[in-house]
Design an enzyme around this catalytic site. Structure first.
Site, PDB file in Angstrom:
ATOM      1  N   GLU A 110      36.847  37.840  37.406  1.00 59.04           N
ATOM      2  CA  GLU A 110      37.772  38.869  36.895  1.00 59.04           C
ATOM      3  C   GLU A 110      39.092  38.697  37.622  1.00 59.04           C
ATOM      4  O   GLU A 110      39.143  38.861  38.855  1.00 59.04           O
ATOM      5  CB  GLU A 110      37.237  40.289  37.131  1.00 59.04           C
ATOM      6  CG  GLU A 110      36.107  40.661  36.203  1.00 59.04           C
ATOM      7  CD  GLU A 110      35.702  42.130  36.306  1.00 59.04           C
ATOM      8  OE1 GLU A 110      36.574  42.989  36.562  1.00 59.04           O
ATOM      9  OE2 GLU A 110      34.496  42.398  36.144  1.00 59.04           O
ATOM     10  N   GLU A 146      29.886  43.769  40.450  1.00 61.45           N
ATOM     11  CA  GLU A 146      30.548  44.614  41.471  1.00 61.45           C
ATOM     12  C   GLU A 146      29.575  45.590  42.130  1.00 61.45           C
ATOM     13  O   GLU A 146      29.843  46.802  42.200  1.00 61.45           O
ATOM     14  CB  GLU A 146      31.728  45.366  40.853  1.00 61.45           C
ATOM     15  CG  GLU A 146      32.834  44.433  40.396  1.00 61.45           C
ATOM     16  CD  GLU A 146      34.142  45.125  40.011  1.00 61.45           C
ATOM     17  OE1 GLU A 146      34.169  46.357  39.869  1.00 61.45           O
ATOM     18  OE2 GLU A 146      35.142  44.407  39.858  1.00 61.45           O
TER      19      GLU A 146
HETATM   20  O1  AHR Z   1      37.643  44.624  33.772  1.00 62.67           O
HETATM   21  C1  AHR Z   1      37.588  46.018  33.926  1.00 62.67           C
HETATM   22  C2  AHR Z   1      36.637  46.446  35.024  1.00 62.67           C
HETATM   23  O2  AHR Z   1      37.149  46.034  36.258  1.00 62.67           O
HETATM   24  C3  AHR Z   1      35.256  45.849  34.994  1.00 62.67           C
HETATM   25  O3  AHR Z   1      34.378  46.558  34.184  1.00 62.67           O
HETATM   26  C4  AHR Z   1      34.810  45.932  36.423  1.00 62.67           C
HETATM   27  O4  AHR Z   1      33.929  44.914  36.759  1.00 62.67           O
HETATM   28  C5  AHR Z   1      36.107  45.889  37.201  1.00 62.67           C
HETATM   29  O5  AHR Z   1      36.186  46.887  38.136  1.00 62.67           O
END
Ligand code: AHR
Length: 501
Positions: free
Chosen positions: A294, A175
């Site tokens: 994610e 990210e």
């Molecule tokens: O999964 C939780 C968080 O969400 C992770 O660390 C990040 O990559 C995202 O913002």
């Protein structure tokens, strides 16, 4: 029985793609109780000789998770991997700045690889492109994958790991478009660094596959430009661009909430278009695939997290307790990923244990299944093979943010080797059951072996350590009459119709 009906035609030759098993991946970050008190808790009655919780291992195995992303997440952007290898007594405690905790480094790269082996999963390793860069990425890769005879490979051997870990998939940071990220960068800054890191990593081990960071979510102001710029820089040296997305039902509008998988679908289509635009621009023959590394529901724990004091070890962060409606959306998110199996080759439910997770534990106590465990398990276990592209006709509804939302969300997966056909279906209707007629005449001799249903009268019903209130049953009524499979899908339900020759 309601008057609502939906139809579909399932044909063997209408193929989307073979499912890459990595689409059922997950994620363990050094965050909250994911590692400490989650997968690892020495002293727990269920701990093995290395401190890994056997009850958690059994649940992860039930999910049949093929790939686990590690060690972050936001965590990786401040992580020194060297802190987590070698004798445990020498490992430093650090201020962990992403989540403002204390990291003991009791568990690191080698122990995580050991744990992944116990659950039969590959590791998807992320490198730190926040506070660090090319040098540390190549050193970590040499440490993990080079057989022997060099400084870092021999260091691994001296730590008790003679064989290289052979980690195949690597994330180039996390990210990096997000202002909250340690070492946040512009798309040009990140694209240049990611490309140079990718080049060097592939000199160390040309067999690896690399994931460049896409946007942190579709609402980021830099979305689309970010992907285009990053891919412009990295196109020839990476295989994947990442997507991240979390949803929540903050407005308590269920019809709208359950339609959010349409937004996920749109997000995936947009990223495919951007990747293919850069392909055209570069006159390249190479196609970049998507790593949705994610995805999940995340909102229940937001308020509680604001009250957690900093600088403690493994506090209960991001401990969303999922309800029944969350399981339905997760089911639709899985169907959406499957529909794009031709381009989404990796996906990681974020995360696996305690932190926005299908598996919860009590420190010192039991491990248990959240509501979202079930659709994830069903898809991972039964959704292996070729994703088909059924022709579907379904009633539709409008919600606050969406028009023409199909009441029926569905896809089918054909496993030729096992001679199995599985239909996954969500009935999004709040009031009525849906009569689904599936024409599978092309699948001669297939019989319904099971119609699994996840349903509940209470949308907000949760599971706890003491009570599994939301569990699937196999009393669905699907029958096959000469190739026409008829099933009534209860209102608001997740269904898995399993057929076998
Ligand atoms: O999964 C939780 C968080 O969400 C992770 O660390 C990040 O990559 C995202 O913002």
């Amino acid at each position: 029985m309601s008057g609502k009906k939906a139809k579909m035609i399932v044909e063997k030759d209408f193929k989307v793609s073979e499912v890459d098993k990595r689409i059922y991946g997950s994620f363990v970050e050094h965050l909250g109780r994911a590692v400490y008190g989650g997968i690892y808790e020495p002293g727990h009655p269920e701990a093995d000789e290395n401190g890994f919780r056997k009850d958690v291992i059994e649940l992860v195995k039930e999910l049949n998770v093929p790939l686990v992303r590690y060690p972050g997440g936001n965590f990786v952007s401040g992580y020194n991997w060297e802190d987590g290898v070698g004798p445990k007594a020498d490992r430093p405690r650090r201020l962990e700045l992403a989540w403002r905790t204390i990291e003991t480094n009791e568990l690191g790269t080698n122990e995580f690889v050991d744990w992944a082996k116990l659950v039969n999963a590959e590791v998807n390793m992320a490198v730190n492109l926040g506070t660090r860069g090319i040098d540390d990425a190549r050193n970590l890769l040499e440490y993990c994958n080079h057989p022997s005879g060099t400084y870092y490979s021999d260091l691994r051997i001296s730590h008790g790991y003679k064989e290289p870990h052979k980690i195949k998939t690597w994330c180039l940071g996390n990210e990096m478009d997000g202002p909250w990220q340690i070492g946040h960068k512009t798309a040009h800054e990140y694209g240049r660094l990611a490309n140079e890191t990718a080049k060097v990593m592939k000199l160390v081990d040309p067999s690896i596959e690399l994931v460049a960071c896409g946007s942190s979510n579709r609402s980021m102001p830099t979305f689309a430009d970010w992907e285009a710029t990053v891919l412009d820089h990295t196109y020839e040296n990476v295989e994947f661009i990442s997507l991240h997305q979390y949803y929540g039902n903050r407005a308590n509008d269920v019809a709208n909430y359950l339609a959010l998988s349409l937004e996920m679908d749109d997000f995936i289509k947009s990223v495919i278009s951007i990747a293919d635009y850069i392909k055209a621009k570069k006159h390249s023959k190479k196609t970049i695939n998507l790593s949705f590394d994610e995805w999940n529901v995340w909102y229940h724990s937001n308020d509680a997290d604001r009250k957690i004091d900093p600088w403690t070890i493994a506090p209960p962060q991001l401990e969303d307790i999922y309800n029944f409606e969350d399981a339905l959306l997760v089911g639709s998110m899985l169907i959406t990923l499957l529909k794009h199996a031709d381009r989404v080759k990796i996906a990681c439910m974020a995360q696996l244990v305690n932190v926005i997770a299908p598996i919860m534990t009590e420190t010192g106590g039991p491990a248990w299944k959240q509501t979202i465990f079930y659709p994830y398990m069903h898809a991972s276990v039964y959704g292996r093979g070729v994703v088909l592209n059924p022709i579907v006709s379904s009633p539709k509804y409008d919600s606050k943010d969406f028009t023409d939302v199909p009441v029926l969300d569905t896809t089918a997966v054909y496993n030729e080797e096992k001679e199995e056909l599985t239909i996954f279906a969500v009935n999004r209707d709040l009031e009525d059951s849906l009569l689904l007629e599936s024409d599978i005449r092309n699948f001669e001799g297939y019989k319904v072996v099971e119609h699994i249903v996840l349903e509940n009268n209470e949308l907000k019903q949760v599971n706890t350590a003491k009570e599994q209130a939301v569990v699937p049953h196999s009393r669905g009524d699907a029958t096959n009459d000469n190739g026409i499979v008829t099933a009534s899908l209860p209102k608001l339900s997740w269904n898995v119709i399993r057929l076998k020759k």
